[in-house]
Write a protein that holds these residues in place. Sequence first.
Motif, PDB file in Angstrom:
ATOM      1  N   ASN A  50      33.392  35.892 -21.133  1.00 50.93           N
ATOM      2  CA  ASN A  50      31.855  35.947 -22.036  1.00 50.93           C
ATOM      3  C   ASN A  50      32.647  37.720 -22.257  1.00 50.93           C
ATOM      4  OD1 ASN A  50      30.201  36.849 -24.297  1.00 50.93           O
ATOM      5  ND2 ASN A  50      29.797  34.085 -24.059  1.00 50.93           N
ATOM      6  N   PRO A  51      32.904  38.391 -23.401  1.00 51.95           N
ATOM      7  CA  PRO A  51      33.168  39.644 -22.813  1.00 51.95           C
ATOM      8  C   PRO A  51      32.324  40.389 -24.155  1.00 51.95           C
ATOM      9  CG  PRO A  51      34.673  38.353 -25.203  1.00 51.95           C
ATOM     10  CD  PRO A  51      33.536  37.178 -24.343  1.00 51.95           C
ATOM     11  N   PHE A  52      31.101  39.830 -24.222  1.00 50.32           N
ATOM     12  CA  PHE A  52      29.965  40.163 -25.369  1.00 50.32           C
ATOM     13  C   PHE A  52      29.075  40.628 -24.123  1.00 50.32           C
ATOM     14  CE2 PHE A  52      31.695  37.349 -28.338  1.00 50.32           C
ATOM     15  CZ  PHE A  52      32.110  38.570 -29.145  1.00 50.32           C
ATOM     16  N   VAL A  53      29.042  39.598 -22.556  1.00 45.88           N
ATOM     17  CA  VAL A  53      28.042  39.985 -22.290  1.00 45.88           C
ATOM     18  C   VAL A  53      28.849  41.081 -21.100  1.00 45.88           C
ATOM     19  CG1 VAL A  53      26.185  38.154 -22.214  1.00 45.88           C
ATOM     20  CG2 VAL A  53      28.462  38.087 -21.101  1.00 45.88           C
ATOM     21  N   SER A  54      29.848  41.935 -21.111  1.00 45.71           N
ATOM     22  CA  SER A  54      30.810  42.444 -20.535  1.00 45.71           C
ATOM     23  C   SER A  54      29.697  43.748 -20.009  1.00 45.71           C
ATOM     24  CB  SER A  54      31.630  42.688 -20.641  1.00 45.71           C
ATOM     25  OG  SER A  54      32.818  42.934 -21.763  1.00 45.71           O
ATOM     26  N   HIS A  55      29.656  44.203 -19.015  1.00 46.89           N
ATOM     27  CA  HIS A  55      29.266  45.750 -18.266  1.00 46.89           C
ATOM     28  C   HIS A  55      29.813  46.915 -19.803  1.00 46.89           C
ATOM     29  CE1 HIS A  55      28.491  49.741 -17.678  1.00 46.89           C
ATOM     30  NE2 HIS A  55      27.569  49.506 -16.662  1.00 46.89           N
ATOM     31  N   ALA A  56      31.693  46.558 -20.135  1.00 45.08           N
ATOM     32  CA  ALA A  56      32.047  46.733 -20.987  1.00 45.08           C
ATOM     33  C   ALA A  56      31.723  47.471 -22.801  1.00 45.08           C
ATOM     34  CB  ALA A  56      33.484  47.086 -21.489  1.00 45.08           C
ATOM     35  N   PHE A  57      30.703  45.965 -23.207  1.00 49.14           N
ATOM     36  CA  PHE A  57      30.943  45.772 -24.348  1.00 49.14           C
ATOM     37  C   PHE A  57      29.232  46.799 -24.202  1.00 49.14           C
ATOM     38  CE2 PHE A  57      28.360  43.821 -28.310  1.00 49.14           C
ATOM     39  CZ  PHE A  57      29.497  43.459 -29.186  1.00 49.14           C
ATOM     40  N   LEU A  58      28.187  45.816 -23.608  1.00 42.59           N
ATOM     41  CA  LEU A  58      27.341  46.123 -23.746  1.00 42.59           C
ATOM     42  C   LEU A  58      26.313  47.655 -23.245  1.00 42.59           C
ATOM     43  CD1 LEU A  58      25.678  43.711 -22.087  1.00 42.59           C
ATOM     44  CD2 LEU A  58      25.159  43.643 -24.098  1.00 42.59           C
ATOM     45  N   SER A  59      27.361  48.641 -22.933  1.00 41.49           N
ATOM     46  CA  SER A  59      27.245  49.951 -22.437  1.00 41.49           C
ATOM     47  C   SER A  59      27.874  49.960 -23.824  1.00 41.49           C
ATOM     48  CB  SER A  59      27.966  50.749 -21.350  1.00 41.49           C
ATOM     49  OG  SER A  59      29.543  50.092 -21.395  1.00 41.49           O
ATOM     50  N   ALA A  60      29.386  50.171 -24.466  1.00 39.13           N
ATOM     51  CA  ALA A  60      29.661  50.856 -26.110  1.00 39.13           C
ATOM     52  C   ALA A  60      28.223  50.999 -26.261  1.00 39.13           C
ATOM     53  CB  ALA A  60      30.667  50.267 -25.909  1.00 39.13           C
ATOM     54  N   LEU A  61      27.497  49.887 -26.819  1.00 35.05           N
ATOM     55  CA  LEU A  61      26.872  49.942 -27.805  1.00 35.05           C
ATOM     56  C   LEU A  61      25.062  50.784 -27.313  1.00 35.05           C
ATOM     57  CD1 LEU A  61      25.843  45.845 -27.620  1.00 35.05           C
ATOM     58  CD2 LEU A  61      26.545  47.568 -30.034  1.00 35.05           C
ATOM     59  N   GLU A  62      24.787  51.166 -26.116  1.00 37.70           N
ATOM     60  CA  GLU A  62      24.590  52.183 -25.240  1.00 37.70           C
ATOM     61  C   GLU A  62      24.971  53.362 -25.849  1.00 37.70           C
ATOM     62  OE1 GLU A  62      23.357  51.301 -21.553  1.00 37.70           O
ATOM     63  OE2 GLU A  62      21.801  49.252 -22.069  1.00 37.70           O
ATOM     64  N   GLU A  63      26.343  53.705 -25.575  1.00 35.89           N
ATOM     65  CA  GLU A  63      26.557  55.222 -25.309  1.00 35.89           C
ATOM     66  C   GLU A  63      27.406  55.529 -26.736  1.00 35.89           C
ATOM     67  OE1 GLU A  63      30.238  55.954 -22.501  1.00 35.89           O
ATOM     68  OE2 GLU A  63      28.699  54.381 -21.736  1.00 35.89           O
ATOM     69  N   SER A  64      27.301  54.871 -27.622  1.00 36.43           N
ATOM     70  CA  SER A  64      27.510  55.294 -29.644  1.00 36.43           C
ATOM     71  C   SER A  64      26.286  55.477 -30.023  1.00 36.43           C
ATOM     72  CB  SER A  64      28.785  54.171 -29.689  1.00 36.43           C
ATOM     73  OG  SER A  64      27.930  52.711 -30.495  1.00 36.43           O
ATOM     74  N   ASN A  65      25.163  54.624 -29.156  1.00 32.73           N
ATOM     75  CA  ASN A  65      23.665  55.298 -30.285  1.00 32.73           C
ATOM     76  C   ASN A  65      23.340  53.868 -30.868  1.00 32.73           C
ATOM     77  OD1 ASN A  65      22.968  57.244 -27.842  1.00 32.73           O
ATOM     78  ND2 ASN A  65      23.528  58.682 -29.956  1.00 32.73           N
ATOM     79  N   SER A  66      24.516  53.019 -31.010  1.00 32.12           N
ATOM     80  CA  SER A  66      23.979  52.235 -31.524  1.00 32.12           C
ATOM     81  C   SER A  66      22.872  50.882 -31.575  1.00 32.12           C
ATOM     82  CB  SER A  66      25.171  50.791 -32.031  1.00 32.12           C
ATOM     83  OG  SER A  66      26.512  50.999 -32.005  1.00 32.12           O
ATOM     84  N   VAL A  67      22.219  50.721 -29.971  1.00 28.58           N
ATOM     85  CA  VAL A  67      21.380  50.687 -29.882  1.00 28.58           C
ATOM     86  C   VAL A  67      20.746  51.864 -28.967  1.00 28.58           C
ATOM     87  CG1 VAL A  67      21.702  48.182 -29.271  1.00 28.58           C
ATOM     88  CG2 VAL A  67      22.010  50.027 -27.850  1.00 28.58           C
ATOM     89  N   GLY A  68      19.183  51.928 -28.907  1.00 27.01           N
ATOM     90  CA  GLY A  68      18.707  52.953 -28.500  1.00 27.01           C
ATOM     91  C   GLY A  68      18.081  53.660 -29.652  1.00 27.01           C
ATOM     92  N   GLY A  69      17.083  55.069 -28.794  1.00 24.84           N
ATOM     93  CA  GLY A  69      16.861  55.912 -29.893  1.00 24.84           C
ATOM     94  C   GLY A  69      15.525  55.348 -31.019  1.00 24.84           C
ATOM     95  N   ARG A  70      15.917  55.127 -32.747  1.00 21.54           N
ATOM     96  CA  ARG A  70      15.236  55.178 -33.219  1.00 21.54           C
ATOM     97  C   ARG A  70      15.701  53.476 -34.335  1.00 21.54           C
ATOM     98  NH1 ARG A  70      14.014  60.255 -36.731  1.00 21.54           N
ATOM     99  NH2 ARG A  70      12.953  61.185 -34.938  1.00 21.54           N
ATOM    100  N   THR A  71      16.548  53.092 -33.201  1.00 19.53           N
ATOM    101  CA  THR A  71      17.282  51.446 -33.637  1.00 19.53           C
ATOM    102  C   THR A  71      16.153  50.809 -34.061  1.00 19.53           C
ATOM    103  OG1 THR A  71      18.252  51.021 -31.656  1.00 19.53           O
ATOM    104  CG2 THR A  71      19.459  52.873 -33.104  1.00 19.53           C
ATOM    105  N   GLY A  72      15.176  50.616 -32.462  1.00 24.14           N
ATOM    106  CA  GLY A  72      14.420  49.695 -33.120  1.00 24.14           C
ATOM    107  C   GLY A  72      14.922  48.824 -31.171  1.00 24.14           C
ATOM    108  N   TRP A  73      15.865  49.120 -30.745  1.00 21.82           N
ATOM    109  CA  TRP A  73      16.496  48.350 -29.905  1.00 21.82           C
ATOM    110  C   TRP A  73      16.762  48.343 -29.003  1.00 21.82           C
ATOM    111  CZ3 TRP A  73      18.409  43.097 -29.510  1.00 21.82           C
ATOM    112  CH2 TRP A  73      19.101  42.491 -30.851  1.00 21.82           C
ATOM    113  N   SER A  74      15.677  48.652 -27.835  1.00 22.87           N
ATOM    114  CA  SER A  74      15.882  49.832 -26.263  1.00 22.87           C
ATOM    115  C   SER A  74      16.150  49.096 -24.979  1.00 22.87           C
ATOM    116  CB  SER A  74      14.089  50.651 -26.337  1.00 22.87           C
ATOM    117  OG  SER A  74      13.709  51.228 -27.436  1.00 22.87           O
TER     118      SER A  74
END
Length: 405
Positions: A50-74
């Motif tokens: 399942n590509p969505f639970v892979s480290h590559a996909f989830l870490s890309a969300l974090e490194e791009s700041n699509s999650v974290g910060g003021r997104t409400g997804w910490s």
Amino acid sequence: MRRSPKVSDATGTTPVVKVAQGLGKVSAAEWDRCANPGSPNQAGGDETHNPFVSHAFLSALEESNSVGGRTGWSPIHLLVEGSDGTLDAAAPCYLKSHSMGEYVFDGGWADAYERAGGQYYPKLQVSVPFTPVTGPRLLVRDGADDGARDVLLGGLRALRDQIGASSTHLTFLTEGESEDLAGRDLLVRTDKQFHWVDDGFGDFEGFLAALASRKRKAIRRERRDALLNGITIHRLTGRDITEADWDAFFAFYIDTGSRKWGRPYLNRRFFSLIGERMADRILLVIAKRDGRPIAGAINLIGDVALYGRNWGCIEDHPFLHFEVCYYQAIDFALERGLKRVEAGAQGEHKLARGYRPVTTYSAHDIADPGLRRAVADYLTRERAYVAAAQEEYAEAMPFRKGEVE
């Protein structure tokens, strides 16, 4: 990275339970051994990657700041290390200050609880952000210590209590995982999606042959009309996807996202990161008119299924959405020998195009007994409604009688 309260497993040993506020310091290899061990997951699904639970996909969300910060997804991922220090289990977990981007809607629960004097946020969300795709949520590696799943769930409950969250929500579970969590006193919620399933069709013409004549003719007409006005379709995977392609697709994504919900969740850097890290797991379908990109859809490729995600366009053409998102996905799945296409949330119009109704599952662990009782009563009625609706959808499938069960 910090430790959460210790939780003993059934053997009496004490695994180390940690909280990681991001995947940057979590070994990709160890995470992926839990997320995608290479065999059907222990939660009852058939997907081996399942590509969505892979480290590559989830870490890309974090490194791009699509999650974290003021997104409400910490990010607040839970990790369980076994007696030998190996990562035995993990859960992609987020501290949420709102209920956006989840596709399992609990805003009504939050409003009612807060009117009654409670505080619904923060809450814990065990999911893949912005992604209504079924997959494992309690990730356990093959050969892990006995009881690792119990420890992971116990760690989530301990974390919920420690930070004062109202609840924990595990969304888009496999059916097997939902059944397991129901037996552990979580509240199960159901909803619906529409998936295309290969019933041994062989190719697209074989699929069409299984449909009622009127539906078969309608699809052929839609595919033909979608390509009028000089439109061509291009399927890109792996190294064929360039930054120019991502630029074009991002423009489509922004246009659609802005019109639908005001602020698209994903940023441009996210697409470059997944293009770098998992391009062989990506299918980008681009429509061009006179050589200029005008529409596109992104899909992620599993070992068993193709997962349709985002679509967008900068020109409107009849039936182009159906061609780019649905028919091209079916073509690709048949060529690759994939069993199904999961085309995302909602969309009853998919039914007429050969996509079948399926039930989706989530599980909810609510701390306040009063809120839990109210939600449990609501879910009993909602599950009955979803089951009745699924029966009606099944009757409306476009297949010829006797061709498909």
